[in-house]
Design a protein around this motif. Structure first.
Motif, mmCIF file in Angstrom:
data_model
loop_
_atom_site.group_PDB
_atom_site.id
_atom_site.type_symbol
_atom_site.label_atom_id
_atom_site.label_comp_id
_atom_site.label_asym_id
_atom_site.label_seq_id
_atom_site.Cartn_x
_atom_site.Cartn_y
_atom_site.Cartn_z
ATOM 1 N N UNK A 82 8.110 12.823 -14.114
ATOM 2 C CA UNK A 82 8.094 11.945 -12.946
ATOM 3 C C UNK A 82 6.688 11.565 -12.505
ATOM 4 N N UNK A 83 6.597 10.470 -11.752
ATOM 5 C CA UNK A 83 5.313 10.075 -11.157
ATOM 6 C C UNK A 83 4.999 10.958 -9.954
ATOM 7 N N UNK A 84 3.724 10.995 -9.605
ATOM 8 C CA UNK A 84 3.285 11.823 -8.470
ATOM 9 C C UNK A 84 3.727 11.174 -7.157
ATOM 10 N N UNK A 85 4.451 11.947 -6.343
ATOM 11 C CA UNK A 85 4.916 11.440 -5.043
ATOM 12 C C UNK A 85 4.269 12.164 -3.860
ATOM 13 N N UNK A 108 4.523 9.198 -1.596
ATOM 14 C CA UNK A 108 5.217 9.114 -0.295
ATOM 15 C C UNK A 108 4.511 9.973 0.748
ATOM 16 N N UNK A 109 3.749 10.978 0.273
ATOM 17 C CA UNK A 109 3.019 11.872 1.181
ATOM 18 C C UNK A 109 1.595 12.013 0.687
ATOM 19 N N UNK A 110 0.620 11.759 1.581
ATOM 20 C CA UNK A 110 -0.795 11.983 1.293
ATOM 21 C C UNK A 110 -1.386 12.787 2.441
ATOM 22 N N UNK A 129 4.916 2.759 -0.801
ATOM 23 C CA UNK A 129 5.982 3.751 -0.615
ATOM 24 C C UNK A 129 5.576 4.895 0.316
ATOM 25 N N UNK A 130 4.355 4.852 0.799
ATOM 26 C CA UNK A 130 3.838 5.955 1.603
ATOM 27 C C UNK A 130 4.619 6.074 2.921
ATOM 28 N N UNK A 131 5.079 7.305 3.213
ATOM 29 C CA UNK A 131 5.839 7.569 4.432
ATOM 30 C C UNK A 131 5.115 8.501 5.393
ATOM 31 N N UNK A 132 4.239 9.351 4.867
ATOM 32 C CA UNK A 132 3.468 10.253 5.734
ATOM 33 C C UNK A 132 2.019 10.255 5.300
ATOM 34 N N UNK A 133 1.126 10.022 6.271
ATOM 35 C CA UNK A 133 -0.316 10.050 6.018
ATOM 36 C C UNK A 133 -0.961 10.953 7.054
ATOM 37 N N UNK A 134 -1.576 12.036 6.572
ATOM 38 C CA UNK A 134 -2.247 12.987 7.461
ATOM 39 C C UNK A 134 -3.736 12.963 7.155
ATOM 40 N N UNK A 135 -4.507 12.335 8.037
ATOM 41 C CA UNK A 135 -5.965 12.297 7.909
ATOM 42 C C UNK A 135 -6.615 12.926 9.140
ATOM 43 N N UNK A 142 -13.105 4.648 12.438
ATOM 44 C CA UNK A 142 -12.208 3.481 12.451
ATOM 45 C C UNK A 142 -11.209 3.640 11.321
ATOM 46 N N UNK A 143 -10.175 2.822 11.378
ATOM 47 C CA UNK A 143 -9.205 2.816 10.282
ATOM 48 C C UNK A 143 -9.127 1.390 9.733
ATOM 49 N N UNK A 144 -8.960 1.257 8.423
ATOM 50 C CA UNK A 144 -8.998 -0.088 7.817
ATOM 51 C C UNK A 144 -7.773 -0.922 8.199
ATOM 52 N N UNK A 145 -7.970 -2.205 8.297
ATOM 53 C CA UNK A 145 -6.874 -3.123 8.612
ATOM 54 C C UNK A 145 -5.764 -3.023 7.567
ATOM 55 N N UNK A 146 -6.146 -2.741 6.319
ATOM 56 C CA UNK A 146 -5.163 -2.676 5.239
ATOM 57 C C UNK A 146 -4.108 -1.590 5.489
ATOM 58 N N UNK A 147 -4.475 -0.606 6.279
ATOM 59 C CA UNK A 147 -3.533 0.472 6.566
ATOM 60 C C UNK A 147 -2.284 -0.052 7.272
ATOM 61 N N UNK A 148 -2.421 -1.154 7.999
ATOM 62 C CA UNK A 148 -1.313 -1.726 8.759
ATOM 63 C C UNK A 148 -0.271 -2.384 7.859
ATOM 64 N N UNK A 149 -0.542 -2.428 6.542
ATOM 65 C CA UNK A 149 0.418 -3.000 5.587
ATOM 66 C C UNK A 149 1.471 -1.982 5.143
ATOM 67 N N UNK A 150 1.337 -0.743 5.581
ATOM 68 C CA UNK A 150 2.250 0.316 5.137
ATOM 69 C C UNK A 150 3.529 0.243 5.952
#
Length: 561
Positions: A82-85, A108-110, A129-135, A142-150
């Motif tokens: 399987x691919x890394x999820x 799905x989780x980073x 496919x990302x559902x959870x991001x813990x940073x 700041x956070x990048x504008x691209x993050x709002x595409x999730x």
């Protein structure tokens, strides 16, 4: 080759150097093989300064064993795995993430919390496919504008960073259910928050917010809102329409009143300690029928309304460190209450030792006093043959058997005549008129034909809250007599000459000395002298605490020779 030449030349350290040059990989191949099977790779706490390239390419590159002439069993068919999820990189020393993260589109989780990240790669926006991001626990500004595409992101954890603002398009994260922005430097919330209609938990604690946007009420799914430790002076009235809200944290702000929450029928916990709340209105409480925790410690609340007894599901009530002098006795009827904190209040109706006995003993005491709390002096219940002595306004049983006349804790401004009439010809040795609001000693106490004076008074309780008299006078008879001595005020002496003012002060001092002589002379006959509950400046509290003998000794020492 150089090492081989040194070995042939007889270099004795060549073997050690060769071993030191052959560093073991930061990510063991065993973990990589396991990750291809499970789709999960945990590299937390490995001291990584950067992520090895073969981690990003785990879905692309063939494993090393595939280049060897090996036969694969069913469990080792890497091309079927399987691919890394799920990728966990927490608690390392990462300062950045490579843009190659886009090579893991199935994630799905980073989890990269507890690193030293100062920025995030724009390629994050390609992890559709990302559902959870813990940073959390990084150094992000700041956070990048691209993050709002999730668009599928459900949990975004950004706490403990250095964020001072958020992108205006934050509302695009429409699938978000959990958002933690606590412990940053935010001064406002973008209006796009109103679009987060699926948000269940929102944590804004420990920022620099001075207000909340009114459209926060559009979050119809919100159950938990934490605004602890900000600079909020008010809460928008629209908050009252958030029908799904179950937990509201407003601690450590600058609120002067609680918000009215008539539509928050499901609210279970309301935390508003360490604010500047002075008034607790009935309107703040009467709709909160589901409330189980009410925390209001370290405020300036002066009174508690009777409506608090409507909160029949209340389990924890924290009123510590306020200015409450009196509680409604009906508080004892809260059958579910397991914890009641009252320390740090100037309570007059509850003894300090009772507060130390715990919640259940305190509630039992409050229930026992409900009769006194609900019956006013002008509307006493009728005395019948079935009335117990303790339930009657006048305890005749105490008069006849204990020689005690008691009319205490009524908050009364006058002592009714029938209280004195009840004594009749029965001699009493103790009088208890404490914890009332008498402006002076009752006149009928001084009647010469009264039975109060038929016998020697051994104990006199007169803890009166607002007396204006300043001296005690005792006639030569055997009973205690208290009268008023009016002390000139500043208004009385305004406009007179300094010599006349000094004369006034001498008269006042002479009266006080005369009173002191007479007090001491006649109190020597007393067996018990109780003075607690009075705003004495002299004698000091330390002397009062030593008991009757010490007080009398002090008074004798003040008699001028």
């Amino acid at each position: 080759m150089a090492a081989a030449r040194r070995a042939r030349a007889g270099d004795s350290r060549a073997g050690f150097r060769r071993a030191a040059d052959e560093q073991s990989p930061a990510v063991p191949q065993g973990l990589i093989r396991a990750a291809r099977k499970s789709g999960q790779l945990n590299l937390a706490g490995r001291g990584l300064g950067e992520v090895p390239q073969h981690v990003w390419r785990i879905n692309l590159d063939t494993p090393e064993e595939a280049h060897q002439n090996l036969s694969f069993g069913a469990a080792d068919r890497w091309w079927e795995q399987t691919d890394l999820t799920k990728l966990i990189l927490a608690s390392n020393q990462l300062q950045c993430l490579s843009e190659d993260i886009r090579l893991l589109p199935a994630l799905t989780v980073l989890d990269v919390h507890d690193n030293q990240l100062t920025s995030l790669p724009s390629a994050l926006g390609q992890l559709e496919n990302l559902q959870k991001l813990d940073v959390s626990h990084n150094k992000l500004k700041s956070i990048p504008e691209e993050l709002l595409q999730l668009s599928h992101l459900k949990s975004l954890l950004l706490q403990h960073n250095e964020l001072s603002h958020l992108p205006d398009g934050f509302g695009q994260l429409v699938s978000l259910e959990e958002l933690d922005l606590s412990n940053n430097h935010l001064t406002d919330i973008p209006t796009g928050f109103a679009l987060l209609i699926n948000l269940v938990r929102l944590n804004l604690a420990c920022n620099q917010l001075k207000n909340l946007p009114a459209d926060i009420s559009a979050m119809k799914s919100l159950r938990q809102l934490d605004c602890t430790k900000n600079y909020l002076e008010t809460v928008p009235s629209e908050l009252a329409t958030m029908a799904s809200l179950e937990q509201l944290y407003l601690r450590k702000n600058k609120l002067r009143s609680l918000p009215e929450l008539p539509s928050c029928k499901l609210l279970k916990e309301l935390h508003a300690g360490e604010n500047q709340i002075e008034i607790l209105n009935a309107e703040n409480l009467k709709h909160l029928n589901s409330l189980s925790v009410l925390e209001l410690r370290d405020n300036k609340i002066k009174s508690v309304p009777e409506e608090i007894t409507l909160l029949q599901k209340l389990e924890r009530l924290d009123l510590a460190n306020n200015d409450i002098s009196r509680l409604p006795y009906t508080l004892g009827n809260l059958s579910q209450l397991k914890f009641l904190a009252l320390e740090g209040n100037p309570l007059r109706t509850i003894r300090r030792d009772l507060l130390q006995k715990g919640t259940q003993e305190l509630l039992k005491y409050l229930r026992s006093r409900i009769q006194d709390d609900t019956t006013s002096p002008s509307e006493e219940p009728p005395v019948t043959a079935m009335t117990l002595p303790s339930e009657s306004r006048i305890n005749t049983h105490a008069i006849t058997t204990l020689k005690l006349l008691e009319y205490s804790e009524k908050q009364a401004a006058v002592i009714p005549d029938d209280v004195f009439d009840a004594v009749r010809s029965n001699p009493v040795t103790s009088v208890n008129f404490s914890k009332n609001q008498l402006p002076a000693v009752p006149p009928r106490y001084f009647c010469r034909d009264h039975s109060l004076h038929a016998a020697f008074l051994s104990v006199l309780f007169l803890s009166i809250l607002c007396w204006s008299w300043s001296g005690f006078f005792f006639p030569s008879r055997g009973y205690l007599h208290l009268s008023s001595v009016r002390v000139p005020t500043h208004t009385d002496i305004t406009g007179i000459s300094r010599s006349e003012e000094q004369k006034q002060k001498m008269v006042q001092k002479k009266q006080s000395l005369s009173a002191c002589v007479q007090i001491t002379a006649h109190l020597c006959l007393s067996r018990t002298l109780l003075l607690e509950g009075n705003p004495f400046r002299t004698p000091r509290a330390a002397i009062l605490a030593k008991g009757t003998a010490a007080v009398l000794e002090y008074l004798r020492s003040r008699i001028p020779t």
